[in-house]
Design a protein around this motif. Structure first.
Motif, PDB file in Angstrom:
ATOM      1  N   UNK A 146      34.696 -16.309  -0.259  1.00  0.00           N
ATOM      2  CA  UNK A 146      34.965 -15.052  -0.962  1.00  0.00           C
ATOM      3  C   UNK A 146      33.735 -14.153  -0.963  1.00  0.00           C
ATOM      4  N   UNK A 147      32.576 -14.741  -1.305  1.00  0.00           N
ATOM      5  CA  UNK A 147      31.338 -13.958  -1.364  1.00  0.00           C
ATOM      6  C   UNK A 147      30.937 -13.424   0.008  1.00  0.00           C
ATOM      7  N   UNK A 148      31.133 -14.270   1.035  1.00  0.00           N
ATOM      8  CA  UNK A 148      30.767 -13.864   2.390  1.00  0.00           C
ATOM      9  C   UNK A 148      31.651 -12.719   2.871  1.00  0.00           C
ATOM     10  N   UNK A 149      32.950 -12.820   2.559  1.00  0.00           N
ATOM     11  CA  UNK A 149      33.875 -11.767   3.001  1.00  0.00           C
ATOM     12  C   UNK A 149      33.597 -10.455   2.277  1.00  0.00           C
ATOM     13  N   UNK A 150      33.219 -10.548   1.003  1.00  0.00           N
ATOM     14  CA  UNK A 150      32.911  -9.345   0.244  1.00  0.00           C
ATOM     15  C   UNK A 150      31.635  -8.670   0.745  1.00  0.00           C
ATOM     16  N   UNK A 151      30.651  -9.491   1.108  1.00  0.00           N
ATOM     17  CA  UNK A 151      29.367  -8.927   1.535  1.00  0.00           C
ATOM     18  C   UNK A 151      29.373  -8.486   2.998  1.00  0.00           C
ATOM     19  N   UNK A 152      30.222  -9.133   3.826  1.00  0.00           N
ATOM     20  CA  UNK A 152      30.264  -8.797   5.252  1.00  0.00           C
ATOM     21  C   UNK A 152      31.718  -8.647   5.709  1.00  0.00           C
ATOM     22  N   UNK A 153      32.427  -7.673   5.221  1.00  0.00           N
ATOM     23  CA  UNK A 153      33.865  -7.550   5.511  1.00  0.00           C
ATOM     24  C   UNK A 153      34.192  -7.343   6.981  1.00  0.00           C
ATOM     25  N   UNK A 154      33.341  -6.693   7.718  1.00  0.00           N
ATOM     26  CA  UNK A 154      33.668  -6.405   9.121  1.00  0.00           C
ATOM     27  C   UNK A 154      33.367  -7.571  10.049  1.00  0.00           C
ATOM     28  N   UNK A 155      32.342  -8.344   9.743  1.00  0.00           N
ATOM     29  CA  UNK A 155      31.952  -9.449  10.624  1.00  0.00           C
ATOM     30  C   UNK A 155      32.412 -10.815  10.122  1.00  0.00           C
ATOM     31  N   UNK A 156      33.113 -10.846   8.992  1.00  0.00           N
ATOM     32  CA  UNK A 156      33.514 -12.122   8.390  1.00  0.00           C
ATOM     33  C   UNK A 156      34.495 -12.890   9.270  1.00  0.00           C
ATOM     34  N   UNK A 157      34.179 -14.157   9.497  1.00  0.00           N
ATOM     35  CA  UNK A 157      35.096 -15.070  10.195  1.00  0.00           C
ATOM     36  C   UNK A 157      35.085 -16.394   9.442  1.00  0.00           C
ATOM     37  N   UNK A 158      36.227 -16.748   8.909  1.00  0.00           N
ATOM     38  CA  UNK A 158      36.361 -17.923   8.037  1.00  0.00           C
ATOM     39  C   UNK A 158      35.804 -19.190   8.687  1.00  0.00           C
ATOM     40  N   UNK A 159      36.260 -19.510   9.882  1.00  0.00           N
ATOM     41  CA  UNK A 159      35.849 -20.767  10.518  1.00  0.00           C
ATOM     42  C   UNK A 159      34.352 -20.799  10.795  1.00  0.00           C
ATOM     43  N   UNK A 160      33.799 -19.656  11.135  1.00  0.00           N
ATOM     44  CA  UNK A 160      32.370 -19.606  11.416  1.00  0.00           C
ATOM     45  C   UNK A 160      31.554 -19.877  10.148  1.00  0.00           C
ATOM     46  N   UNK A 161      32.023 -19.333   9.022  1.00  0.00           N
ATOM     47  CA  UNK A 161      31.332 -19.562   7.748  1.00  0.00           C
ATOM     48  C   UNK A 161      31.415 -21.036   7.354  1.00  0.00           C
ATOM     49  N   UNK A 162      32.592 -21.630   7.501  1.00  0.00           N
ATOM     50  CA  UNK A 162      32.759 -23.045   7.163  1.00  0.00           C
ATOM     51  C   UNK A 162      31.876 -23.932   8.033  1.00  0.00           C
ATOM     52  N   UNK A 163      31.799 -23.597   9.326  1.00  0.00           N
ATOM     53  CA  UNK A 163      30.958 -24.400  10.219  1.00  0.00           C
ATOM     54  C   UNK A 163      29.488 -24.262   9.841  1.00  0.00           C
ATOM     55  N   UNK A 164      29.086 -23.076   9.415  1.00  0.00           N
ATOM     56  CA  UNK A 164      27.696 -22.895   9.006  1.00  0.00           C
ATOM     57  C   UNK A 164      27.373 -23.718   7.757  1.00  0.00           C
ATOM     58  N   UNK A 165      28.303 -23.756   6.809  1.00  0.00           N
ATOM     59  CA  UNK A 165      28.110 -24.573   5.608  1.00  0.00           C
ATOM     60  C   UNK A 165      27.978 -26.045   5.987  1.00  0.00           C
ATOM     61  N   UNK A 166      28.866 -26.493   6.862  1.00  0.00           N
ATOM     62  CA  UNK A 166      28.838 -27.896   7.297  1.00  0.00           C
ATOM     63  C   UNK A 166      27.535 -28.218   8.022  1.00  0.00           C
ATOM     64  N   UNK A 167      27.134 -27.346   8.937  1.00  0.00           N
ATOM     65  CA  UNK A 167      25.904 -27.578   9.704  1.00  0.00           C
ATOM     66  C   UNK A 167      24.678 -27.615   8.795  1.00  0.00           C
ATOM     67  N   UNK A 168      24.643 -26.725   7.798  1.00  0.00           N
ATOM     68  CA  UNK A 168      23.510 -26.714   6.870  1.00  0.00           C
ATOM     69  C   UNK A 168      23.431 -28.003   6.066  1.00  0.00           C
TER      70      UNK A 168
END
Length: 461
Positions: free
Chosen positions: A234-256
């Motif tokens: 939710x926070x990522x989509x609000x802060x970056x609405x044009x570049x937001x990609x759900x799967x990419x954010x989830x993968x970044x969380x997992x990788x971190x």
């Protein structure tokens, strides 16, 4: 005259058995039975061979391959060692031993205690996670205290509201300067837990890694659960609405999380991303399947029953375990019914059948209390719910005034006293097919209500 009477008596019995057997076959092949048991031909072959008592050595050989067709993809109730025991008893045609072994295994599965330890700091979603596993909302009686301050200063047990053998333990967090893993495990009495779930809503700490290492050393399983990923999205989509990609954010969380844990000493950790408010989303289903695969066999049955109806796959898995239990119960009763009079003690009347249906309803969240919650969620009356479900009307499921049914009931009274093939067939029919009808109807209703609930939620967003 007496001689003549004795000579005709066996023929009378043979004709009587043929009539009964033909009635049973008509029932087994009827469209109604196939509706609730579509794979009748393949699954019934083993039990048919067993019932007529033919070639027990061949039955022993076929037992394991047949059993594997009954269990879910995560396994079943019987361990490989106990499959060997059953095979050996079948091979020697020791039917009483077969029944005793099955009874032992079912009792172990139904009464197995399950203790789950959940560890995490205040604010990580630990309490919400436990409440979700309990199937409780956060305001219901018995749910875990949720707050922004530390609510767990010592280990706190929460008994599952439906399954008293299941205890979820809320353990103190590890984020204190004086944390010592070995002392911590001793303090919380590590030996009583079946597995540990280590929760974080951001980074896993060095203390988490040290704790995981020590849990591994004592031979217990642990799992890292990263909560509140819905908030991150939710926070990522609000802060970056044009570049937001759900799967990419989830993968970044997992990788971190993976990089962080690897850096502090946990090689190849398994990370599960979850949302306590949307359990059917993200990795929660994968976590449940992983736990089922790694739990001792006799505890899987207990664990699968407490799983909430999150998806069709979950309902299918639960149905598979219950159908396996039904089959084992029927096999046990069929074995006992070869012994004269023994089958009399294994029948059940209508009140017992209704109690059985109520139990299945509870397993699938269709008990009276749960249905009341569903009516409120869907803004429907109970009568409206009943209009598109079948399992909430017991008498509709069991009523059958056909002549064949009455004939079978009359014949059963005779056959139960004398034992043998007809007695076995009736016991198998009553226990197996009626219970199978119950479980399939309840599971189908659970799917219908799940889809209506999900549809209602999506419309409300």
């Amino acid at each position: 005259m007496k001689t003549a009477a004795r000579s005709t008596c066996p023929h009378v019995f043979c004709n009587f058995y043929r009539v009964i057997f033909s009635i049973v076959l008509r029932v087994l092949l009827s469209p109604e039975v196939h509706e609730y048991f579509p794979q009748l031909t393949s699954m019934d072959q083993f039990i048919s061979d067993f019932l007529v008592g033919k070639n027990f050595q061949q039955l022993a050989t076929n037992f394991v391959p047949h059993y594997t067709t009954l269990v879910s993809k995560v396994g079943g109730i019987i361990s490989p060692e106990n499959l060997d025991r059953l095979q050996a008893a079948l091979k020697e045609a020791k039917l009483k031993d077969v029944a005793d072994i099955i009874e032992e295994l079912l009792m172990a599965a139904e009464n197995a205690p399950l203790d789950v330890a959940v560890i995490g700091e205040s604010g990580t979603g630990k309490s919400s996670f436990i409440s979700a596993l309990q199937g409780l909302s956060y305001e219901e009686e018995g749910s875990v205290s949720v707050g922004i301050v530390e609510t767990t200063m010592k280990k706190t047990p929460y008994q599952h509201p439906k399954y008293p053998n299941v205890t979820l333990w809320d353990l103190p967090g590890t984020g204190t300067p004086n944390f010592r893993p070995h002392e911590y495990l001793e303090m919380v009495e590590f030996a009583i837990y079946d597995f540990f779930i280590i929760i974080s809503s951001s980074w896993f700490s060095l203390n988490d890694a040290l704790l995981a290492k020590n849990i591994k050393e004592i031979g217990k399983k642990f799992y890292f659960v990263r909560t509140k990923v819905d908030n991150d999205l939710y926070n990522e989509e609000k802060s970056k609405p044009t570049s937001f990609k759900r799967e990419r954010v989830l993968q970044r969380i997992r990788d971190n999380c993976l990089a962080n844990l690897s850096h502090i000493g946990v090689p190849e950790p398994c990370i599960f991303l979850v949302s306590n408010f949307d359990l059917d989303d993200f990795d929660f289903p994968i976590l449940e399947e992983t736990l089922l695969k790694e739990l001792p066999v006799h505890k899987c049955y207990t664990f699968v029953l407490l799983l909430p109806n999150l998806s069709d796959a979950f309902i299918k898995m639960k149905r598979a375990f219950l159908k396996e239990k039904i089959w084992l119960d029927a096999l046990k009763s069929s074995a006992l019914s070869f012994i004269p009079f023994m089958a009399c003690f294994n029948g059940f009347d209508l009140p017992q059948q209704e109690k059985c249906l109520n139990l299945y309803q509870s397993h699938f969240g269709l008990d009276e209390k749960s249905v009341k919650v569903i009516t409120e969620k869907l803004s429907m009356s109970l009568e409206e719910i009943k209009s598109f479900t079948k399992s909430l009307n017991f008498w509709l499921l069991v009523q059958d005034d056909s002549i064949a049914d009455k004939t079978m009931k009359c014949a059963e009274c005779y056959c139960l006293v004398h034992g043998g093939l007809p007695s076995t067939l009736f016991q198998f029919f009553k226990i197996y097919f009626l219970h199978l009808k119950f479980i399939n109807t309840v599971a189908d209703d659970a799917k219908i209500l799940l889809h209506k609930t999900l549809e209602s939620l999506s419309l409300g967003r």
